[in-house]
Write a protein that holds these residues in place. Structure first.
Motif, PDB file in Angstrom:
ATOM      1  N   TRP A  40      69.753  24.449  70.303  1.00 15.64           N
ATOM      2  CA  TRP A  40      69.886  24.274  71.215  1.00 15.64           C
ATOM      3  C   TRP A  40      69.696  25.034  73.082  1.00 15.64           C
ATOM      4  CZ3 TRP A  40      71.532  18.089  70.591  1.00 15.64           C
ATOM      5  CH2 TRP A  40      70.442  18.019  69.775  1.00 15.64           C
ATOM      6  N   ALA A  41      69.473  26.109  72.756  1.00 16.42           N
ATOM      7  CA  ALA A  41      69.712  27.131  73.962  1.00 16.42           C
ATOM      8  C   ALA A  41      68.492  27.651  74.650  1.00 16.42           C
ATOM      9  CB  ALA A  41      70.560  28.554  73.182  1.00 16.42           C
ATOM     10  N   CYS A  42      68.953  27.469  75.764  1.00 11.70           N
ATOM     11  CA  CYS A  42      67.706  27.962  76.271  1.00 11.70           C
ATOM     12  C   CYS A  42      67.795  29.422  77.656  1.00 11.70           C
ATOM     13  CB  CYS A  42      66.636  26.654  77.059  1.00 11.70           C
ATOM     14  SG  CYS A  42      65.485  26.475  77.653  1.00 11.70           S
ATOM     15  N   THR A  52      71.327  28.215  79.479  1.00 13.82           N
ATOM     16  CA  THR A  52      71.960  26.865  79.016  1.00 13.82           C
ATOM     17  C   THR A  52      72.530  27.006  77.303  1.00 13.82           C
ATOM     18  OG1 THR A  52      70.048  25.403  78.112  1.00 13.82           O
ATOM     19  CG2 THR A  52      71.012  26.001  81.111  1.00 13.82           C
ATOM     20  N   VAL A  54      73.731  23.686  73.913  1.00 19.56           N
ATOM     21  CA  VAL A  54      74.454  22.209  74.068  1.00 19.56           C
ATOM     22  C   VAL A  54      75.483  23.236  72.501  1.00 19.56           C
ATOM     23  CG1 VAL A  54      74.073  20.544  72.948  1.00 19.56           C
ATOM     24  CG2 VAL A  54      72.637  21.154  74.373  1.00 19.56           C
ATOM     25  N   GLU A 131      80.878  23.815  84.812  1.00 20.71           N
ATOM     26  CA  GLU A 131      79.822  22.754  85.304  1.00 20.71           C
ATOM     27  C   GLU A 131      80.952  21.531  84.762  1.00 20.71           C
ATOM     28  OE1 GLU A 131      77.323  22.248  87.606  1.00 20.71           O
ATOM     29  OE2 GLU A 131      77.491  24.144  88.335  1.00 20.71           O
ATOM     30  N   ASN A 134      78.419  18.603  83.267  1.00 25.03           N
ATOM     31  CA  ASN A 134      77.496  19.055  82.177  1.00 25.03           C
ATOM     32  C   ASN A 134      77.673  18.323  81.429  1.00 25.03           C
ATOM     33  OD1 ASN A 134      74.736  18.440  83.982  1.00 25.03           O
ATOM     34  ND2 ASN A 134      75.659  20.685  85.157  1.00 25.03           N
ATOM     35  N   LYS A 137      79.374  15.083  80.024  1.00 25.52           N
ATOM     36  CA  LYS A 137      78.197  14.016  80.715  1.00 25.52           C
ATOM     37  C   LYS A 137      77.629  14.781  78.952  1.00 25.52           C
ATOM     38  CE  LYS A 137      75.209  11.789  83.273  1.00 25.52           C
ATOM     39  NZ  LYS A 137      75.277  11.456  84.670  1.00 25.52           N
ATOM     40  N   PHE A 138      76.825  16.011  79.250  1.00 25.35           N
ATOM     41  CA  PHE A 138      76.022  16.128  78.117  1.00 25.35           C
ATOM     42  C   PHE A 138      75.827  17.501  77.314  1.00 25.35           C
ATOM     43  CE2 PHE A 138      73.807  15.388  82.305  1.00 25.35           C
ATOM     44  CZ  PHE A 138      72.757  14.433  82.026  1.00 25.35           C
ATOM     45  N   LEU A 140      76.628  19.712  77.237  1.00 24.96           N
ATOM     46  CA  LEU A 140      75.893  21.110  78.633  1.00 24.96           C
ATOM     47  C   LEU A 140      76.370  22.186  79.054  1.00 24.96           C
ATOM     48  CD1 LEU A 140      72.478  21.916  78.220  1.00 24.96           C
ATOM     49  CD2 LEU A 140      72.515  20.937  81.091  1.00 24.96           C
ATOM     50  N   ILE A 142      76.730  26.297  80.675  1.00 23.39           N
ATOM     51  CA  ILE A 142      76.032  27.223  81.797  1.00 23.39           C
ATOM     52  C   ILE A 142      76.475  28.707  81.363  1.00 23.39           C
ATOM     53  CG2 ILE A 142      74.709  27.573  83.738  1.00 23.39           C
ATOM     54  CD1 ILE A 142      74.135  25.153  84.252  1.00 23.39           C
TER      55      ILE A 142
ATOM     56  N   CYS B  42      63.954  22.770  76.877  1.00 19.65           N
ATOM     57  CA  CYS B  42      64.537  22.417  75.499  1.00 19.65           C
ATOM     58  C   CYS B  42      65.583  20.879  75.073  1.00 19.65           C
ATOM     59  CB  CYS B  42      66.050  23.462  75.591  1.00 19.65           C
ATOM     60  SG  CYS B  42      67.380  23.147  74.268  1.00 19.65           S
ATOM     61  N   VAL B  43      65.573  20.787  73.916  1.00 16.30           N
ATOM     62  CA  VAL B  43      66.337  19.360  73.696  1.00 16.30           C
ATOM     63  C   VAL B  43      67.471  19.550  74.097  1.00 16.30           C
ATOM     64  CG1 VAL B  43      67.331  18.429  71.137  1.00 16.30           C
ATOM     65  CG2 VAL B  43      64.878  19.511  71.072  1.00 16.30           C
TER      66      VAL B  43
END
Lengths: 200, 200
Positions: A40-42, A52, A54, A131, A134, A137-138, A140, A142, B42-43
């Motif tokens: 999950w990288a984008c 991003t 995860v 962040e 992010n 919570k996620f 995530l 950046i 992305c997931v």
């Protein structure tokens, strides 16, 4: 130093990830290195390039990223299939020899206190853009890409050469349960029908 | 209705995007439909399944998503190469017949006021999790997947069948300049060396 390693201009760095490969995330803090695989990288932006990724709260790598504020995203190859899978299924928390057992070799780049994984096709050195919302919570994170490199045997002049290079250089795309796909054949759209137009 | 369309359990929905395909984003507001292509999706989480997608402020589709709070992510195929490319290079703002000219056919799903693109391999209906900071600062939208479907000729029982299906069903992975790669051969890691372990 790999004689085939060449810098990728920042305005072309997004192309290293645009096709959605599974990546390796590496980080260092207080002399401790770790590497994990991540699906999950984008890409997030062209220039300055951002991405991003995860990073689950249970991962050891996340701790290193949170403490150091830096990480490397690198693109592993078919030749690194077993290593990539093992790096996603073993933890440095419980297996201090994880990197050795997974077959990871690290190298350094000038002026960056970061671990880079040998044998990948591309590397993106990233500074965390904090962040806290992010991240909490996620999960995530950046990153702003501050420098990028590729192995010229598979990426040069802003282009991947999957169609002409040894298939062992192809990127990996993970699904689940140890099952990956390699990237496949080139497919080119008819350029006559398109114009550069960002407002879709 | 496509007789091969089947629901995908929400705990398997991440597998539809885990390999990083280029996607189509569709949305509807006040009876206006649009579809754009996007490489940057992305997931974000397994269950409830969440995903991220970057929607530039210049895109018409973003306006529909912001007003309606809903969108669909779908996975186009090699057979849809030209359509996918055109949907990323023409705008409904200046070309009201964009969808017709691109060859898009839409269908409906029960109880969802959303446009779905015919002929794709998978569809994920998403509700926007409002994150004004991410949307404004990074053009980053977070969606919770409320339902997912796939065409059973290419995805069933939680698995893609790229290795056995017609190559026209393969997913597209965009780089730049009209240049895509199709997803390629299956590569399976040695399961004996791995354990389920989330803390990398």
């Amino acid at each position: 130093m790999n004689p085939h390693l060449a810098a990728v201009p920042l305005d072309k760095a997004y192309r290293l990830l645009n096709h959605g490969p599974t990546v390796l995330v590496s980080a260092r803090h207080l002399g401790v290195d770790n590497v994990m695989s991540a699906s999950w990288a984008c890409v997030l932006d062209f220039l300055p390039p951002k991405l991003t990724v995860v990073l689950d709260k249970m991962t050891f790598t996340r701790q290193l990223v949170e403490h150091s504020g830096w990480f490397v995203i690198q693109v592993p190859t078919v030749a690194q299939l077993e290593m990539t899978h093992q790096l996603g299924h073993h933890s440095l928390s419980t297996e201090p020899d994880k990197l050795i057992r997974s077959g990871v070799q690290l190298f350094e780049m000038p002026d960056l206190d970061l671990p880079f994984v040998t044998g990948c096709s591309a590397w993106l050195a990233c500074r965390v853009l904090e962040e806290p919302g992010n991240q909490e919570k996620f999960d995530l994170f950046i990153g702003e890409v501050v420098a990028a490199w590729a192995d010229t045997r598979i990426f040069s002049d802003g282009h991947w050469h999957f169609e002409s290079a040894d298939p062992q250089w192809r990127s990996l795309h993970y699904i689940a349960g140890g099952h990956f796909y390699a990237i496949g054949d080139a497919k080119d759209a008819d350029q006559r029908s398109s114009r550069a137009h960002p407002s879709q």
